[in-house]
Design an enzyme around this catalytic site. Structure first.
Site, PDB file in Angstrom:
ATOM      1  CG  ASP A 143      -2.165   5.649  -5.889  1.00  0.00           C
ATOM      2  OD1 ASP A 143      -2.591   6.647  -5.321  1.00  0.00           O
ATOM      3  OD2 ASP A 143      -2.908   4.736  -6.329  1.00  0.00           O
ATOM      4  CG  ASP A 192      -2.840  10.361  -4.536  1.00  0.00           C
ATOM      5  OD1 ASP A 192      -3.233  11.500  -4.867  1.00  0.00           O
ATOM      6  OD2 ASP A 192      -3.561   9.522  -3.970  1.00  0.00           O
ATOM      7  CG  ASP A 236      -5.489   7.506  -7.290  1.00  0.00           C
ATOM      8  OD1 ASP A 236      -5.402   6.289  -7.517  1.00  0.00           O
ATOM      9  OD2 ASP A 236      -5.230   8.001  -6.178  1.00  0.00           O
TER      10      ASP A 236
HETATM   11  N1  DCT Z   1      -4.345   3.185   1.345  1.00  0.00           N
HETATM   12  C1  DCT Z   1      -4.602   2.718   2.619  1.00  0.00           C
HETATM   13  N2  DCT Z   1      -5.421   3.416   3.441  1.00  0.00           N
HETATM   14  C2  DCT Z   1      -5.989   4.568   3.025  1.00  0.00           C
HETATM   15  C3  DCT Z   1      -5.730   5.066   1.742  1.00  0.00           C
HETATM   16  C4  DCT Z   1      -4.902   4.336   0.917  1.00  0.00           C
HETATM   17  O1  DCT Z   1      -4.097   1.680   3.007  1.00  0.00           O
HETATM   18  N3  DCT Z   1      -6.792   5.233   3.856  1.00  0.00           N
HETATM   19  C5  DCT Z   1      -3.448   2.445   0.462  1.00  0.00           C
HETATM   20  C6  DCT Z   1      -4.123   1.267  -0.168  1.00  0.00           C
HETATM   21  C7  DCT Z   1      -4.096   1.525  -1.637  1.00  0.00           C
HETATM   22  C8  DCT Z   1      -3.160   2.691  -1.839  1.00  0.00           C
HETATM   23  O2  DCT Z   1      -2.975   3.287  -0.572  1.00  0.00           O
HETATM   24  C9  DCT Z   1      -3.643   3.654  -2.862  1.00  0.00           C
HETATM   25  O3  DCT Z   1      -4.938   4.125  -2.521  1.00  0.00           O
HETATM   26  P1  DCT Z   1      -6.055   4.339  -3.640  1.00  0.00           P
HETATM   27  O4  DCT Z   1      -5.504   5.042  -4.811  1.00  0.00           O
HETATM   28  O5  DCT Z   1      -7.233   4.954  -2.958  1.00  0.00           O
HETATM   29  O6  DCT Z   1      -6.488   2.842  -4.005  1.00  0.00           O
HETATM   30  P2  DCT Z   1      -6.132   1.916  -5.235  1.00  0.00           P
HETATM   31  O7  DCT Z   1      -6.016   0.556  -4.681  1.00  0.00           O
HETATM   32  O8  DCT Z   1      -4.999   2.471  -6.012  1.00  0.00           O
HETATM   33  O9  DCT Z   1      -7.458   1.917  -6.098  1.00  0.00           O
HETATM   34  P3  DCT Z   1      -7.936   2.937  -7.248  1.00  0.00           P
HETATM   35  O10 DCT Z   1      -7.888   2.140  -8.476  1.00  0.00           O
HETATM   36  O11 DCT Z   1      -9.320   3.307  -6.868  1.00  0.00           O
HETATM   37  O12 DCT Z   1      -7.010   4.107  -7.277  1.00  0.00           O
HETATM   38 MG    MG Z   2      -4.986   4.428  -6.734  1.00  0.00          MG
END
Ligand code: DCT
Ligand code: MG
Length: 405
Positions: free
Chosen positions: A241, A329, A239
């Site tokens: 963010d 997000d 996604d």
């Molecule tokens: N995060 C966290 N705990 C969670 C969910 C999210 O600490 N339960 C933090 C860590 C990364 C950030 O929020 C964004 O989450 P993701 O989008 O799920 O992870 P990402 O590292 O951006 O990896 P992806 O490439 O899969 O989006």
């Molecule tokens: Mg992400």
């Protein structure tokens, strides 16, 4: 154990307390190197805490970390939290190494690698694969739960319920009259192909431009920041963010609803789950340690046109629609919480988990996405940048691209 030179002592005298050990404090000729022939890295300096390691996106030990990830997922799906975390930690340690592990001797002295992880590595070193991992990958229950949880809105509990009801495929679910999908799951199935396809860096940039335009049309002084994996320099993500706020405290409350309205008017909003802020500083520090943050946020699916993306969409060759659906997000903290939210949403998850663990066990402080609280002094510590938070914790600053633990 570290062998330190006099610089650690003089730094500590200057600060009036024992300072955190930094690389420059170590006596260099007592430090073993790893691995042979590669850039020397002192094994003795590999901390058990991911927030004291520098981990870029370059992973020389993917063959091992992929295997650990399968084991971690399998344990997670069976709700064995401890074992799951142990394999995640082990993978995270291997990710910071500067070269390929060629024998078990190479990992001697590294933290977080127990007997089970070592036996998996031994199999891979000897046979090029792990039989335990292969057994999991061919297991029907594992395959089905993985398939079901790959749908947006389907968690391990729902997947397990469907599996127990004898369902094994998407068509089983979609033709089963007793199953009522919620709105999130319906959208998940509707855009399954798009959402399960990785988002490229170019697509993330294009979405950044679209949201930037929307945000600044609403509030010219708004602040927008890319977070998550793309801020850490990843080429692909599941996604995109973003953090968005305004300097004027309180104004951020109406920011997300305004942005959502605008995306709707532009005809690119395919799905929106908006959660208003429940942040109340008087209720902090919260005892719930891993709790998701309380800021206003929305989980979106946006329609991204190929013409907006430099080099085009990351979609299948036979796909001629000219657009794809992407998960986005948005989080909107008040400006005085911005640094904490930025640090928390940049990740990785392992890095965040260890920052909080380090704060708690090494500093008697509490850190989450909202605050840093010093329990010995009974006070909240203010921060306007991420560096301020590292400083409060007595940690060397780690750049976002080094947080891929
Ligand atoms: N995060 C966290 N705990 C969670 C969910 C999210 O600490 N339960 C933090 C860590 C990364 C950030 O929020 C964004 O989450 P993701 O989008 O799920 O992870 P990402 O590292 O951006 O990896 P992806 O490439 O899969 O989006
Ligand atoms: Mg992400």
């Amino acid at each position: 154990m570290h062998v330190l030179d006099i610089s650690w002592f003089t730094d500590s005298m200057r600060e009036g307390r024992p300072v955190a050990v930094e690389t420059r404090h170590l006596v260099q000729d007592t430090v073993p190197t790893f691995p042979e022939g590669a850039t020397p890295t002192p094994v003795a300096t590999v901390s058990q805490y991911a927030c004291q390691r520098r981990t870029s996106t370059e992973n020389y030990n993917k063959i091992f970390t992929d295997a650990f990830e399968v084991l971690a997922e399998s344990y997670e799906l069976s709700e064995f939290e401890g074992q799951c975390l142990a394999f995640r930690k082990a993978a995270s340690v291997l990710k910071c190494l500067p070269g390929v592990v060629r024998c078990l001797g190479d990992i001697r002295g590294l933290p977080c690698l127990g007997e089970h992880t070592k036996s998996i590595m031994e199999d891979i070193l000897q046979c090029g694969r792990s039989f335990e991992v292969e057994k999991i990958l061919s297991d029907e229950r594992y395959q089905t739960l993985k398939l079901f949880t790959s749908v947006f809105g389907v968690g391990p509990k729902t997947a397990e319920k469907w599996y127990r009801a004898g369902l094994r495929s998407f068509s089983d679910i979609l033709t089963e009259p007793s199953i009522h999908l919620n709105r999130m799951q319906q959208t998940g199935f509707l855009h399954y192909k798009d959402i399960s396809r990785a988002v490229s860096k170019a697509e993330a940039r294009a979405l950044g431009n679209i949201i930037d335009e929307a945000v600044h049309a609403i509030t010219p002084d708004a602040v927008l920041a890319l977070t998550g994996g793309f801020r850490r320099g990843k080429e692909f993500g599941h996604d995109v963010d973003f953090l968005v706020t305004t300097p004027e405290l309180g104004r951020e409350k109406s920011l997300l609803p305004d942005i959502i309205d605008r995306l709707k008017q532009d005809g690119i909003l395919l799905y929106c789950d908006y959660q208003a802020s429940t942040f109340d500083i008087s209720k902090l520090p919260s005892l719930r340690f891993e709790a998701m943050d309380l800021f206003a946020k929305c989980f979106l699916i946006l329609r991204l046109k190929g013409s907006k993306v430099e080099g085009g969409l990351n979609s299948a060759a036979e796909d001629h629609r000219g657009w794809r659906a992407v998960r986005v997000d948005l989080v909107s903290p008040p400006m005085d919480r911005y640094a904490y939210a930025l640090l928390g949403w940049t990740g990785s998850r392992q890095f965040e988990r260890d920052l909080r663990r380090f704060a708690r066990f090494e500093r008697q402080m509490r850190l989450d996405n909202h605050i840093l609280y010093d329990k010995t002094k009974n006070e909240f510590l203010a921060a306007t940048t991420e560096k301020d938070i590292f400083d409060h914790l007595g940690l060397e600053y780690i750049e976002p691209w080094q947080r891929n633990a």
